[in-house]
Design a protein around this motif. Structure first.
Motif, mmCIF file in Angstrom:
data_model
loop_
_atom_site.group_PDB
_atom_site.id
_atom_site.type_symbol
_atom_site.label_atom_id
_atom_site.label_comp_id
_atom_site.label_asym_id
_atom_site.label_seq_id
_atom_site.Cartn_x
_atom_site.Cartn_y
_atom_site.Cartn_z
ATOM 1 N N ARG A 34 -0.223 -3.678 4.278
ATOM 2 C CA ARG A 34 -0.974 -2.525 4.800
ATOM 3 C C ARG A 34 -2.075 -1.972 3.889
ATOM 4 O O ARG A 34 -2.490 -0.831 4.064
ATOM 5 C CB ARG A 34 -0.014 -1.394 5.177
ATOM 6 N N TRP A 35 -2.550 -2.758 2.918
ATOM 7 C CA TRP A 35 -3.640 -2.260 2.083
ATOM 8 C C TRP A 35 -4.884 -2.127 2.959
ATOM 9 O O TRP A 35 -5.210 -3.056 3.693
ATOM 10 C CB TRP A 35 -3.930 -3.230 0.936
ATOM 11 N N SER B 244 -2.675 -8.502 0.130
ATOM 12 C CA SER B 244 -2.024 -7.222 0.467
ATOM 13 C C SER B 244 -2.586 -6.515 1.701
ATOM 14 O O SER B 244 -2.094 -5.443 2.063
ATOM 15 C CB SER B 244 -2.026 -6.246 -0.722
ATOM 16 N N THR B 245 -3.598 -7.082 2.360
ATOM 17 C CA THR B 245 -4.218 -6.377 3.486
ATOM 18 C C THR B 245 -3.549 -6.657 4.830
ATOM 19 O O THR B 245 -3.953 -6.086 5.835
ATOM 20 C CB THR B 245 -5.717 -6.723 3.597
ATOM 21 N N GLY C 282 -9.347 -3.154 -0.150
ATOM 22 C CA GLY C 282 -8.876 -4.452 -0.642
ATOM 23 C C GLY C 282 -10.035 -5.390 -0.937
ATOM 24 O O GLY C 282 -10.034 -6.107 -1.948
ATOM 25 N N MET D 200 -8.317 -2.632 4.443
ATOM 26 C CA MET D 200 -9.176 -3.801 4.261
ATOM 27 C C MET D 200 -10.420 -3.504 3.425
ATOM 28 O O MET D 200 -10.764 -4.276 2.531
ATOM 29 C CB MET D 200 -9.573 -4.380 5.622
ATOM 30 N N TRP E 90 0.836 -1.203 0.000
ATOM 31 C CA TRP E 90 0.000 0.000 0.000
ATOM 32 C C TRP E 90 0.869 1.250 0.000
ATOM 33 O O TRP E 90 1.915 1.314 0.667
ATOM 34 C CB TRP E 90 -0.909 -0.002 1.216
ATOM 35 N N ALA F 62 -7.248 -12.276 1.585
ATOM 36 C CA ALA F 62 -7.389 -10.843 1.309
ATOM 37 C C ALA F 62 -5.985 -10.314 0.980
ATOM 38 O O ALA F 62 -5.250 -9.857 1.856
ATOM 39 C CB ALA F 62 -7.996 -10.120 2.498
ATOM 40 N N ALA G 52 -12.040 -8.590 8.569
ATOM 41 C CA ALA G 52 -11.893 -8.919 7.152
ATOM 42 C C ALA G 52 -13.170 -9.561 6.622
ATOM 43 O O ALA G 52 -13.656 -9.200 5.534
ATOM 44 C CB ALA G 52 -10.706 -9.844 6.942
#
Length: 169
Positions: free
Chosen positions: A127-128, A122-123, A133, A130, A87, A120, A160
Motif C-alpha cells: 500500500r505504499w 511496496s506499492t 514510491g 505510488m 506503508w 515499484a 505506475a
C-alpha cells in the motif's frame, strides 16, 4: 552514469542481468511480483531461497535487505530479492524503502550485473502510495554510486508508468 528507464510491461520477461523481486521476508514466494517471479522462474529459485533460509536467513530476510539467487527459467541471470516496508500513515518508513533500492544495487554490483530491472517496490499489497514510491525509487537510484549501467523500472499498470515518467524517465 546509470541510465534510468520506465518500461510498461512484465518484469518476468525482461532480458537483463538481474531482476529485483519485491519479496516477502520468508523468501518462499507469495503474491504479486514475488509470485510471478517464482512461478515463471521455476523451482530453482525456490530451492536457492530454501537454502538461504536454512543457512544465514533462518528468520527470513529483513525489511530493506537484499540477497541474490539464480533466475531459473527467467531471461535474467539472477533474481535479487528485497523486502519492502508496509506503508504506515503513522510511521515514516521511507528509509526502509530507500534501503531496498540501495541494497539491491549493492548486490547487483557484487554480482557484476550491468543491467537491473526493478518493480515499484511496496506499492502493491504493501500500500505504499505510488507517487511517493516512484519518487523514492528514482531519487535513490540516481544518488547511489553503482557500476550498473542500466536500471529499468518495469511497471505493470499505466498509473505506475505515469508516476515514474513524472520523475523525468
Amino acid at each position: 552514469m546509470v541510465e534510468l528507464l520506465a518500461v510498461r510491461g512484465d518484469i518476468t520477461e525482461q532480458d537483463v542481468d538481474a531482476v529485483v523481486n519485491a519479496a516477502n521476508s520468508s523468501l518462499l514466494g507469495g503474491g504479486g511480483v514475488d509470485g510471478a517471479i517464482h512461478r515463471k522462474g521455476g523451482p530453482e529459485i525456490l530451492a536457492e531461497c530454501r537454502a538461504l533460509r536454512a543457512s544465514q536467513y533462518g528468520r527470513g530476510l529483513g525489511t530493506g535487505q537484499a540477497v541474490a539467487t539464480t533466475a531459473g527459467r527467467l531471461p535474467a541471470r539472477w533474481v535479487i530479492h528485497t523486502v519492502g516496508p508496509v506503508w504506515s500513515e503513522t510511521e515514516d518508513r521511507s528509509d526502509l524503502l530507500t534501503s531496498c533500492y540501495r541494497e539491491s544495487l549493492r548486490v547487483a554490483d557484487d554480482l557484476g550485473a550491468a543491467s537491473v530491472a526493478f518493480p515499484a517496490i511496496s506499492t502493491g499489497i504493501f500500500r505504499w502510495p505510488m507517487a511517493d514510491g516512484a519518487r523514492i525509487a528514482v531519487e535513490t537510484v540516481r544518488s547511489v554510486g553503482t557500476s550498473v549501467r542500466e536500471v529499468r523500472f518495469v511497471l505493470f499498470s499505466d498509473d505506475a508508468y505515469q508516476a515514474f515518467r513524472a520523475h523525468g524517465l
